[in-house]
Each structure stands twice: as structure tokens, then as C-alpha cells.
Design a protein around this motif. Structure first.
Motif, PDB file in Angstrom:
ATOM      1  N   THR A 162       0.835  -1.206   0.000  1.00 26.67           N
ATOM      2  CA  THR A 162       0.000   0.000   0.000  1.00 26.67           C
ATOM      3  C   THR A 162       0.865   1.250   0.000  1.00 26.67           C
ATOM      4  O   THR A 162       1.807   1.364   0.788  1.00 26.67           O
ATOM      5  N   LEU A 163       0.533   2.176  -0.879  1.00 25.68           N
ATOM      6  CA  LEU A 163       1.293   3.412  -1.000  1.00 25.68           C
ATOM      7  C   LEU A 163       0.605   4.545  -0.240  1.00 25.68           C
ATOM      8  O   LEU A 163      -0.627   4.630  -0.197  1.00 25.68           O
ATOM      9  N   LEU A 164       1.408   5.410   0.344  1.00 24.87           N
ATOM     10  CA  LEU A 164       0.858   6.594   0.988  1.00 24.87           C
ATOM     11  C   LEU A 164       0.193   7.491  -0.056  1.00 24.87           C
ATOM     12  O   LEU A 164       0.647   7.550  -1.204  1.00 24.87           O
ATOM     13  N   PRO A 165      -0.858   8.211   0.319  1.00 26.69           N
ATOM     14  CA  PRO A 165      -1.484   9.137  -0.631  1.00 26.69           C
ATOM     15  C   PRO A 165      -0.608  10.366  -0.820  1.00 26.69           C
ATOM     16  O   PRO A 165       0.398  10.548  -0.127  1.00 26.69           O
ATOM     17  N   ALA A 166      -0.991  11.220  -1.743  1.00 32.03           N
ATOM     18  CA  ALA A 166      -0.308  12.500  -1.911  1.00 32.03           C
ATOM     19  C   ALA A 166      -0.629  13.384  -0.713  1.00 32.03           C
ATOM     20  O   ALA A 166      -1.603  13.141   0.020  1.00 32.03           O
ATOM     21  N   VAL A 167       0.189  14.392  -0.484  1.00 31.59           N
ATOM     22  CA  VAL A 167      -0.064  15.335   0.604  1.00 31.59           C
ATOM     23  C   VAL A 167      -1.464  15.920   0.449  1.00 31.59           C
ATOM     24  O   VAL A 167      -1.871  16.324  -0.642  1.00 31.59           O
ATOM     25  N   GLY A 168      -2.230  15.896   1.523  1.00 30.78           N
ATOM     26  CA  GLY A 168      -3.616  16.353   1.489  1.00 30.78           C
ATOM     27  C   GLY A 168      -4.611  15.217   1.359  1.00 30.78           C
ATOM     28  O   GLY A 168      -5.804  15.391   1.628  1.00 30.78           O
ATOM     29  N   GLY A 169      -4.114  14.034   0.956  1.00 30.22           N
ATOM     30  CA  GLY A 169      -4.989  12.882   0.807  1.00 30.22           C
ATOM     31  C   GLY A 169      -5.256  12.196   2.129  1.00 30.22           C
ATOM     32  O   GLY A 169      -4.502  12.338   3.100  1.00 30.22           O
ATOM     33  N   ASP A 170      -6.341  11.413   2.176  1.00 30.32           N
ATOM     34  CA  ASP A 170      -6.697  10.667   3.378  1.00 30.32           C
ATOM     35  C   ASP A 170      -5.810   9.431   3.519  1.00 30.32           C
ATOM     36  O   ASP A 170      -5.508   8.770   2.524  1.00 30.32           O
ATOM     37  N   LEU A 171      -5.394   9.128   4.743  1.00 32.30           N
ATOM     38  CA  LEU A 171      -4.516   7.972   4.958  1.00 32.30           C
ATOM     39  C   LEU A 171      -5.116   6.678   4.440  1.00 32.30           C
ATOM     40  O   LEU A 171      -4.400   5.767   4.028  1.00 32.30           O
ATOM     41  N   ASN A 172      -6.435   6.568   4.471  1.00 36.79           N
ATOM     42  CA  ASN A 172      -7.098   5.331   4.043  1.00 36.79           C
ATOM     43  C   ASN A 172      -7.384   5.279   2.542  1.00 36.79           C
ATOM     44  O   ASN A 172      -8.013   4.350   2.064  1.00 36.79           O
ATOM     45  N   THR A 173      -6.911   6.265   1.801  1.00 34.60           N
ATOM     46  CA  THR A 173      -7.222   6.334   0.365  1.00 34.60           C
ATOM     47  C   THR A 173      -6.802   5.071  -0.377  1.00 34.60           C
ATOM     48  O   THR A 173      -7.555   4.522  -1.192  1.00 34.60           O
ATOM     49  N   ASN A 174      -5.597   4.597  -0.104  1.00 34.89           N
ATOM     50  CA  ASN A 174      -5.048   3.472  -0.879  1.00 34.89           C
ATOM     51  C   ASN A 174      -5.067   2.139  -0.142  1.00 34.89           C
ATOM     52  O   ASN A 174      -4.725   1.107  -0.718  1.00 34.89           O
ATOM     53  N   GLY A 175      -5.441   2.136   1.110  1.00 37.80           N
ATOM     54  CA  GLY A 175      -5.433   0.896   1.878  1.00 37.80           C
ATOM     55  C   GLY A 175      -5.828   1.150   3.316  1.00 37.80           C
ATOM     56  O   GLY A 175      -6.132   2.283   3.697  1.00 37.80           O
ATOM     57  N   ASN A 176      -5.831   0.082   4.108  1.00 35.14           N
ATOM     58  CA  ASN A 176      -6.316   0.172   5.476  1.00 35.14           C
ATOM     59  C   ASN A 176      -5.180   0.393   6.479  1.00 35.14           C
ATOM     60  O   ASN A 176      -4.226  -0.371   6.560  1.00 35.14           O
ATOM     61  N   VAL A 177      -5.323   1.453   7.264  1.00 32.28           N
ATOM     62  CA  VAL A 177      -4.357   1.752   8.325  1.00 32.28           C
ATOM     63  C   VAL A 177      -4.563   0.782   9.483  1.00 32.28           C
ATOM     64  O   VAL A 177      -5.700   0.462   9.846  1.00 32.28           O
ATOM     65  N   ARG A 178      -3.458   0.311  10.064  1.00 27.83           N
ATOM     66  CA  ARG A 178      -3.590  -0.595  11.205  1.00 27.83           C
ATOM     67  C   ARG A 178      -2.897  -0.097  12.477  1.00 27.83           C
ATOM     68  O   ARG A 178      -3.133  -0.639  13.564  1.00 27.83           O
ATOM     69  N   THR A 179      -2.053   0.921  12.355  1.00 27.33           N
ATOM     70  CA  THR A 179      -1.270   1.378  13.508  1.00 27.33           C
ATOM     71  C   THR A 179      -0.900   2.841  13.359  1.00 27.33           C
ATOM     72  O   THR A 179      -0.728   3.333  12.241  1.00 27.33           O
ATOM     73  N   TYR A 180      -0.769   3.523  14.487  1.00 28.77           N
ATOM     74  CA  TYR A 180      -0.124   4.836  14.495  1.00 28.77           C
ATOM     75  C   TYR A 180       0.326   5.202  15.909  1.00 28.77           C
ATOM     76  O   TYR A 180      -0.170   4.654  16.902  1.00 28.77           O
ATOM     77  N   ILE A 181       1.299   6.098  15.963  1.00 26.45           N
ATOM     78  CA  ILE A 181       1.682   6.795  17.199  1.00 26.45           C
ATOM     79  C   ILE A 181       1.365   8.264  16.930  1.00 26.45           C
ATOM     80  O   ILE A 181       1.530   8.746  15.808  1.00 26.45           O
ATOM     81  N   ALA A 182       0.897   8.995  17.941  1.00 26.40           N
ATOM     82  CA  ALA A 182       0.557  10.394  17.715  1.00 26.40           C
ATOM     83  C   ALA A 182       1.060  11.285  18.845  1.00 26.40           C
ATOM     84  O   ALA A 182       1.140  10.878  20.004  1.00 26.40           O
ATOM     85  N   ILE A 183       1.399  12.516  18.457  1.00 27.56           N
ATOM     86  CA  ILE A 183       1.817  13.551  19.401  1.00 27.56           C
ATOM     87  C   ILE A 183       0.637  14.489  19.611  1.00 27.56           C
ATOM     88  O   ILE A 183       0.153  15.098  18.656  1.00 27.56           O
ATOM     89  N   PRO A 184       0.148  14.647  20.850  1.00 23.38           N
ATOM     90  CA  PRO A 184      -0.966  15.567  21.093  1.00 23.38           C
ATOM     91  C   PRO A 184      -0.549  17.024  20.849  1.00 23.38           C
ATOM     92  O   PRO A 184       0.589  17.403  21.139  1.00 23.38           O
ATOM     93  N   VAL A 185      -1.467  17.817  20.312  1.00 24.23           N
ATOM     94  CA  VAL A 185      -1.257  19.260  20.149  1.00 24.23           C
ATOM     95  C   VAL A 185      -2.546  19.969  20.571  1.00 24.23           C
ATOM     96  O   VAL A 185      -3.612  19.364  20.623  1.00 24.23           O
ATOM     97  N   THR A 186      -2.424  21.251  20.873  1.00 19.49           N
ATOM     98  CA  THR A 186      -3.574  22.065  21.271  1.00 19.49           C
ATOM     99  C   THR A 186      -4.119  22.805  20.056  1.00 19.49           C
ATOM    100  O   THR A 186      -3.371  23.527  19.382  1.00 19.49           O
ATOM    101  N   ALA A 187      -5.405  22.618  19.773  1.00 19.93           N
ATOM    102  CA  ALA A 187      -6.028  23.297  18.634  1.00 19.93           C
ATOM    103  C   ALA A 187      -6.001  24.806  18.849  1.00 19.93           C
ATOM    104  O   ALA A 187      -6.145  25.298  19.972  1.00 19.93           O
ATOM    105  N   GLY A 188      -5.804  25.548  17.758  1.00 20.16           N
ATOM    106  CA  GLY A 188      -5.850  26.998  17.825  1.00 20.16           C
ATOM    107  C   GLY A 188      -4.568  27.653  18.309  1.00 20.16           C
ATOM    108  O   GLY A 188      -4.544  28.857  18.567  1.00 20.16           O
ATOM    109  N   LYS A 189      -3.493  26.874  18.415  1.00 19.60           N
ATOM    110  CA  LYS A 189      -2.208  27.437  18.839  1.00 19.60           C
ATOM    111  C   LYS A 189      -1.114  26.876  17.933  1.00 19.60           C
ATOM    112  O   LYS A 189      -1.030  25.654  17.746  1.00 19.60           O
TER     113      LYS A 189
END
Length: 267
Positions: free
Chosen positions: A160-187
Motif C-alpha cells: 500500500t502506498l501513501l497518498p499524496a499530501v492532502g490525501g486521506d490515509l485510508n485512500t489506498n489501503g487500510n491503516v492498522r497502527t499509528y503513534i501520535a503527538i498531542p497538540v492544542t487546537a488553535g495554537k
């Protein structure tokens, strides 16, 4: 030459002198109060400006958070995060945090991306529909001390290939994992992820950052043997993200992975 002043003119002059000095007939207290109120208002306005400036200064304060990964946080997480009891020397593989036998692969992937099964440890967010896709390597690990290692694509398929910038992660296949860094909206914020490619034979591979809306923000090739590099994204003050997802795809290669050695958030 001496000039005499007529009585009427003298009275007028005296009246003008008294007015100038604040005396004479009439109630000038209104003017005085108005002047005092104006002074008071000016003072209040000045104080309000100072308070606003102070508030603005506080709200605009920027803090930096660095992750070099904390063994004690992951030891405490133990089987709530990992598929087996925490090891101080071995690979600690993530477990399937989102398990639902009633959902199709696509629905399960969508549920994952929407936050179902997500857990927080060490100030980061983790999610996975499968075990062993990422693994924590602690201080005593011989391969990499204090790092997160990607053990395959974060998609259900290495092809499965990543989509182009701006595309949805699930565009080309199914996501099964991620790690995320929390951020505060509006800052405004900047996040940076430092990594090293572990494979000597990988022919393709990309690391990427995506928003909490699952849209790809930035991606870069990272398959060259021994590559030590970083990926960064800066969000403007009007953003609506709650977290930034770190993503790895093999882009069709059968092998390859990275050690994520540190992360930083400036916000």
C-alpha cells in the motif's frame, strides 16, 4: 504711561481672573468630576491594556516537550499496551488495542483512525488493530536503546502506498497502527520526529506525519541504509488538530523499518 480701568471693565477682568483660577459663580464640580473620571478611565484603560498584554503574553507562551522515551512509563504500561509482560532488555511489541470481530478490515481501520482503542502513555497516543507492528526497545536493548521501532508497514499491506499530501490515509489501503503527538487546537506548533533506517536492503519506504483529520501533511523517503534524519511539520495558529500522527509505509518493499529515536513538540 498710566491708564485707568473703568469699573465695568474692571469687574469683567476680575470675573475672568476668578474663572481662570477656578473660582467665581457657577457649579464647576461636573467638569472636575468629568476630568477625574477621564483620568480614572484613562488609568483603567491603561490597567486593562496591561492586563490584556499580560494575558496575551501568557497565552502566547511557548513550551518545548522532548521525548527521548521513558522506560518507567512503558514498564508501568505493561500488558495494557504490550502483547506480553514488559521486558527491560527485549522488544516490547504493541498489542492489538482495537479488536472487534464484527467489523470489516475497512471499518476497523476507520474506527482506529477515529480514535477507537487509542491509549495514552508517556504523553503520546498509541493505536493498533494488530499486534507487533511497532515495538518499544528499552535502555537494555542491544538493537536500540530507548526507541520505538517500526516492524512492518502501518498499513495492513506492505504494497500500500501513501497518498499524496492532502490525501486521506485510508485512500489506498487500510491503516492498522499509528503513534501520535498531542497538540492544542488553535495554537501554532512544530513537531519533529528523529529516526534511523534499520534495513540494509530496503528498496523503498516513507515516513509521514498526518493530522487528526487523517489527512497527510508531509512525507519523505527514508529507505537508504543507515539514514539518520528527521521529519518536521509546523501548524499555524488557526489549525484544528488535536494530535499529529506518525506513520510509516514500506511502499511496496518487503523489508525496512525505522527506529524512532526522539520526538519534539514546540507549542
Amino acid at each position: 504711561m498710566h491708564r485707568s480701568i473703568k469699573p465695568a471693565a474692571g469687574a469683567l477682568l476680575l470675573s475672568l481672573i476668578l474663572v481662570a483660577c477656578g473660582g467665581g459663580g457657577g457649579d464647576d464640580s461636573g467638569s472636575s468630576t468629568t476630568t477625574a473620571a477621564a483620568s480614572s478611565a484613562a488609568a483603567s484603560s491603561k490597567a486593562a491594556s496591561s492586563t490584556a498584554a499580560a494575558t496575551s503574553s501568557v497565552s502566547a507562551a511557548v513550551s518545548t516537550t522532548d521525548w527521548t522515551f521513558n522506560d518507567s512509563a512503558y514498564a508501568a504500561a505493561d500488558t495494557a499496551l504490550f502483547a506480553a509482560t514488559y521486558s527491560s532488555t527485549g522488544d516490547n511489541s504493541i498489542k492489538a488495542l482495537l479488536v472487534d470481530g464484527t467489523l470489516s478490515a475497512g471499518d476497523l481501520s476507520t474506527a482506529l483512525l477515529n480514535g477507537s482503542g487509542q491509549v495514552s502513555y508517556d504523553g503520546l497516543l498509541f493505536n493498533s488493530t494488530a499486534a507487533s507492528v511497532i515495538r518499544y526497545r528499552p535502555t537494555g536493548n542491544s538493537s536500540c536503546a530507548n526507541c520505538w521501532n517500526t516492524n512492518g508497514s502501518f498499513y495492513t499491506s506492505n504494497t500500500t502506498l501513501l497518498p499524496a499530501v492532502g490525501g486521506d490515509l485510508n485512500t489506498n489501503g487500510n491503516v492498522r497502527t499509528y503513534i501520535a503527538i498531542p497538540v492544542t487546537a488553535g495554537k501554532a506548533f512544530t513537531v519533529t520526529v528523529n529516526y534511523k533506517q534499520t534495513s540494509t536492503t530496503a528498496t523503498a519506504g516513507k515516513i509521514a506525519l498526518a493530522g487528526s483529520d487523517n489527512k497527510l501533511l508531509v512525507a519523505k523517503d527514508c529507505f537508504a541504509s543507515g539514514t539518520v534524519d528527521s521529519i518536521t511539520y509546523s501548524g499555524a495558529a488557526n489549525h484544528a488538530y488535536t494530535h499529529i500522527k506518525i506513520f510509516y509505509g514500506r511502499e511496496g518493499a518487503s523489508g525496512g523499518g525505522v527506529n524512532i529515536t526522539s520526538m519534539q513538540r514546540v507549542q
